[in-house]
Design a protein around this motif. Structure first.
Motif, PDB file in Angstrom:
ATOM      1  N   GLU A 168       0.938  -1.344  -0.108  1.00 57.88           N
ATOM      2  CA  GLU A 168      -0.018   0.067  -0.108  1.00 57.88           C
ATOM      3  C   GLU A 168       1.006   1.464  -0.026  1.00 57.88           C
ATOM      4  OE1 GLU A 168      -2.273  -0.562   3.447  1.00 57.88           O
ATOM      5  OE2 GLU A 168      -3.357  -2.192   2.601  1.00 57.88           O
ATOM      6  N   VAL A 176       2.532   1.725  -3.362  1.00 63.67           N
ATOM      7  CA  VAL A 176       1.402   1.911  -4.421  1.00 63.67           C
ATOM      8  C   VAL A 176       1.153   3.526  -4.305  1.00 63.67           C
ATOM      9  CG1 VAL A 176      -0.971   1.964  -5.220  1.00 63.67           C
ATOM     10  CG2 VAL A 176       0.480  -0.015  -4.803  1.00 63.67           C
ATOM     11  N   GLU A 177       0.975   4.085  -3.394  1.00 66.09           N
ATOM     12  CA  GLU A 177       0.921   5.462  -2.758  1.00 66.09           C
ATOM     13  C   GLU A 177       2.277   6.406  -3.254  1.00 66.09           C
ATOM     14  OE1 GLU A 177      -1.534   8.541  -1.533  1.00 66.09           O
ATOM     15  OE2 GLU A 177      -1.881   6.358  -1.356  1.00 66.09           O
ATOM     16  N   LEU A 206      -4.583  -2.296  -5.995  1.00 65.62           N
ATOM     17  CA  LEU A 206      -4.516  -1.317  -5.344  1.00 65.62           C
ATOM     18  C   LEU A 206      -4.243  -0.189  -6.597  1.00 65.62           C
ATOM     19  CD1 LEU A 206      -2.796  -1.789  -1.940  1.00 65.62           C
ATOM     20  CD2 LEU A 206      -5.120  -1.464  -2.583  1.00 65.62           C
ATOM     21  N   LYS A 207      -3.180  -0.596  -7.437  1.00 63.95           N
ATOM     22  CA  LYS A 207      -2.946   0.230  -8.624  1.00 63.95           C
ATOM     23  C   LYS A 207      -3.933   0.647  -9.384  1.00 63.95           C
ATOM     24  CE  LYS A 207       1.120  -0.005 -10.416  1.00 63.95           C
ATOM     25  NZ  LYS A 207       2.480  -0.774 -11.092  1.00 63.95           N
ATOM     26  N   ARG A 222      -7.255   0.985  -8.389  1.00 63.42           N
ATOM     27  CA  ARG A 222      -8.038   1.945  -7.590  1.00 63.42           C
ATOM     28  C   ARG A 222      -7.389   3.223  -7.498  1.00 63.42           C
ATOM     29  NH1 ARG A 222      -8.928  -0.236  -1.453  1.00 63.42           N
ATOM     30  NH2 ARG A 222      -9.728  -1.925  -2.586  1.00 63.42           N
ATOM     31  N   ARG A 223      -6.047   3.316  -7.419  1.00 67.04           N
ATOM     32  CA  ARG A 223      -5.230   4.561  -7.316  1.00 67.04           C
ATOM     33  C   ARG A 223      -5.339   5.397  -8.538  1.00 67.04           C
ATOM     34  NH1 ARG A 223      -2.900   8.185  -4.581  1.00 67.04           N
ATOM     35  NH2 ARG A 223      -0.916   9.134  -5.381  1.00 67.04           N
ATOM     36  N   LYS A 234      -7.643   5.130 -10.947  1.00 69.48           N
ATOM     37  CA  LYS A 234      -8.793   5.641 -11.060  1.00 69.48           C
ATOM     38  C   LYS A 234      -9.309   6.967 -10.342  1.00 69.48           C
ATOM     39  CE  LYS A 234     -11.712   1.389 -12.382  1.00 69.48           C
ATOM     40  NZ  LYS A 234     -12.895   0.562 -11.935  1.00 69.48           N
ATOM     41  N   LEU A 235      -8.692   6.882  -9.123  1.00 65.97           N
ATOM     42  CA  LEU A 235      -8.765   8.335  -8.212  1.00 65.97           C
ATOM     43  C   LEU A 235      -8.002   9.372  -8.708  1.00 65.97           C
ATOM     44  CD1 LEU A 235      -8.571   6.534  -4.425  1.00 65.97           C
ATOM     45  CD2 LEU A 235     -10.514   7.788  -5.793  1.00 65.97           C
ATOM     46  N   LEU A 236      -6.754   9.129  -9.225  1.00 68.08           N
ATOM     47  CA  LEU A 236      -6.228  10.063  -9.918  1.00 68.08           C
ATOM     48  C   LEU A 236      -6.577  10.545 -11.253  1.00 68.08           C
ATOM     49  CD1 LEU A 236      -2.600   8.589  -9.259  1.00 68.08           C
ATOM     50  CD2 LEU A 236      -3.554  10.753  -8.132  1.00 68.08           C
ATOM     51  N   ARG A 275       3.005   9.403 -11.525  1.00 67.96           N
ATOM     52  CA  ARG A 275       2.791   8.984 -10.284  1.00 67.96           C
ATOM     53  C   ARG A 275       2.532   7.682  -9.602  1.00 67.96           C
ATOM     54  NH1 ARG A 275      -0.727  13.946  -7.506  1.00 67.96           N
ATOM     55  NH2 ARG A 275      -0.051  15.703  -8.712  1.00 67.96           N
ATOM     56  N   LEU A 276       2.108   6.708 -10.793  1.00 68.30           N
ATOM     57  CA  LEU A 276       2.056   5.425 -10.263  1.00 68.30           C
ATOM     58  C   LEU A 276       3.391   4.704 -10.626  1.00 68.30           C
ATOM     59  CD1 LEU A 276      -1.690   4.701 -11.726  1.00 68.30           C
ATOM     60  CD2 LEU A 276      -1.021   4.653  -9.413  1.00 68.30           C
TER      61      LEU A 276
END
Length: 281
Positions: free
Chosen positions: A185, A188-189, A229-230, A232-233, A235-237, A251-252
Motif C-alpha cells: 500500500e 503504490v501510494e 490497489l494500483k 484503484r489509485r 481511477k482516483l487520480l 505518479r503510479l
C-alpha cells in the motif's frame, strides 16, 4: 440512612464497522443469440443477475450455466469468457471491499452460480432485478448507489452466516500478511515497486510460503493485491482533471504512458481517456 448510588445503564456493545466498498461497471445488457465475450480477468469481484435467456460462463476447466433469476459470482482475477445461446438480458456489476474477513469469506466461497431459489437471494435478487430494469435517468444517482450498496451488504450478511465462513488464522499469518500489505500500500501510494519476492524475503519467508500466508488472509496473491490497489489509485487520480494521463502514469511509477494505458485497459476494460469521459462530472 445509606446513600443512593447513581443508576448506571447496562450496555450491550456491538462490533464496529469500518469498511470501504467500491462499486464499478454496473450495467444492463441485452444480447442476441450467439453473443460472446472473450476470455479476460480483472481485479474485482463480479456479480451478474440473468434477467431472461441463458448464459454460459467459461472458467478454467469448467463452465457455469445461468438461467433466469440465477446470480453468478466471480472472484478477482478469475479468467472467464461468456456466451449466450439465446437472446438474453443480464444486470452486471463489479465491486471491491477492503474488510479482510469479508474478503476471505467471498474468496473461500469461490466462483459459482446461485440458483433463483437460493435462500441468500431471497432479499437481494428483487433489488438487483429492479436496478437492472430501472431507467438510470429516472433514479437519483446517490439513491441508486446507496440502494445497490444496501443490496450488496444484504448478500454479504447472508453469505457470512453460510458454510463459507472463514476459519480462524494463526496470529503470525495475520501479522505477516498485514505487514506485506502495508508495504504494498505504501509503495503504490509513492509510485514505487519492490519485487514481491524481495519484499517477502525481507519479512523472513520464502516467496512461496509468504504468498501462501498472504492468500490465506486476503484471498488473493500479493501481486494481485498490488494490481488491485494500483487500479484503484489510477481511477482516483484520473478523476482529478488537473492531472494529465501522463502525470497519472508517472505518479503510479510506470515507465511510459503507453505501458500504463495498456495495463489500465487490461484491468478496467477501457482506456484511461475513456474512463475519464465516462466518469460523472
Amino acid at each position: 440512612m445509606s446513600a443512593h448510588r447513581p443508576l448506571e445503564p447496562t450496555l450491550h456493545p456491538q462490533p464496529e464497522l469500518r469498511a470501504a466498498l467500491m462499486l464499478t461497471g454496473a450495467h444492463t445488457a441485452h444480447v442476441p443469440a450467439g453473443w460472446q465475450y472473450g476470455r479476460h480477468d480483472h481485479p474485482h469481484f463480479e456479480l451478474g443477475l440473468l434477467l431472461h435467456g441463458e448464459q454460459h460462463t467459461r472458467l478454467t476447466g469448467r463452465t457455469l450455466v445461468q438461467r433466469p433469476g440465477d446470480l453468478i459470482f466471480l472472484t478477482p482475477f478469475e479468467a472467464h469468457g461468456a456466451m449466450a445461446p439465446a437472446d438474453s438480458a443480464f444486470y452486471c456489476l463489479h465491486f471491491d471491499v477492503d474488510d479482510i474477513e469479508l474478503r476471505r469469506v467471498l474468496c473461500l466461497m469461490g466462483s459459482r452460480v446461485f440458483s433463483a431459489g437460493d435462500e441468500v437471494l431471497r432479499h437481494v435478487a428483487p433489488v438487483l432485478e429492479r436496478m437492472g430494469r430501472a431507467n438510470p435517468a429516472a433514479v437519483p444517482a446517490l439513491a441508486w448507489r446507496l440502494e445497490v450498496c444496501a443490496s450488496l451488504y444484504a448478500l454479504f450478511a447472508a453469505l457470512a452466516q453460510g458454510p463459507a465462513r472463514a476459519p480462524a488464522l494463526p496470529q503470525a499469518a495475520l501479522q505477516t500478511a498485514e505487514r506485506l500489505a502495508a508495504l504494498i500500500e505504501r509503495e503504490v501510494e509513492q509510485g514505487a515497486e519492490t519485487p514481491i519476492e524481495a519484499a517477502i524475503r525481507r519479512l523472513g519467508y520464502t516467496p512461496g510460503h509468504g504468498n501462501t500466508l498472504f492468500r490465506q488472509v486476503y484471498g488473493l496473491s500479493a501481486q494481485q493485491y498490488r494490481s488491485m490497489l494500483k487500479l484503484r489509485r489510477a481511477k482516483l487520480l484520473l478523476l482529478d482533471a488537473a492531472l494529465s494521463v501522463g502525470q497519472v502514469s508517472e505518479r503510479l511509477g510506470y515507465s511510459s504512458v503507453a505501458h500504463f494505458s495498456r495495463q489500465f485497459r487490461r484491468w478496467a476494460g477501457v482506456s484511461p481517456a475513456g474512463f475519464r469521459q465516462a466518469a460523472p462530472g
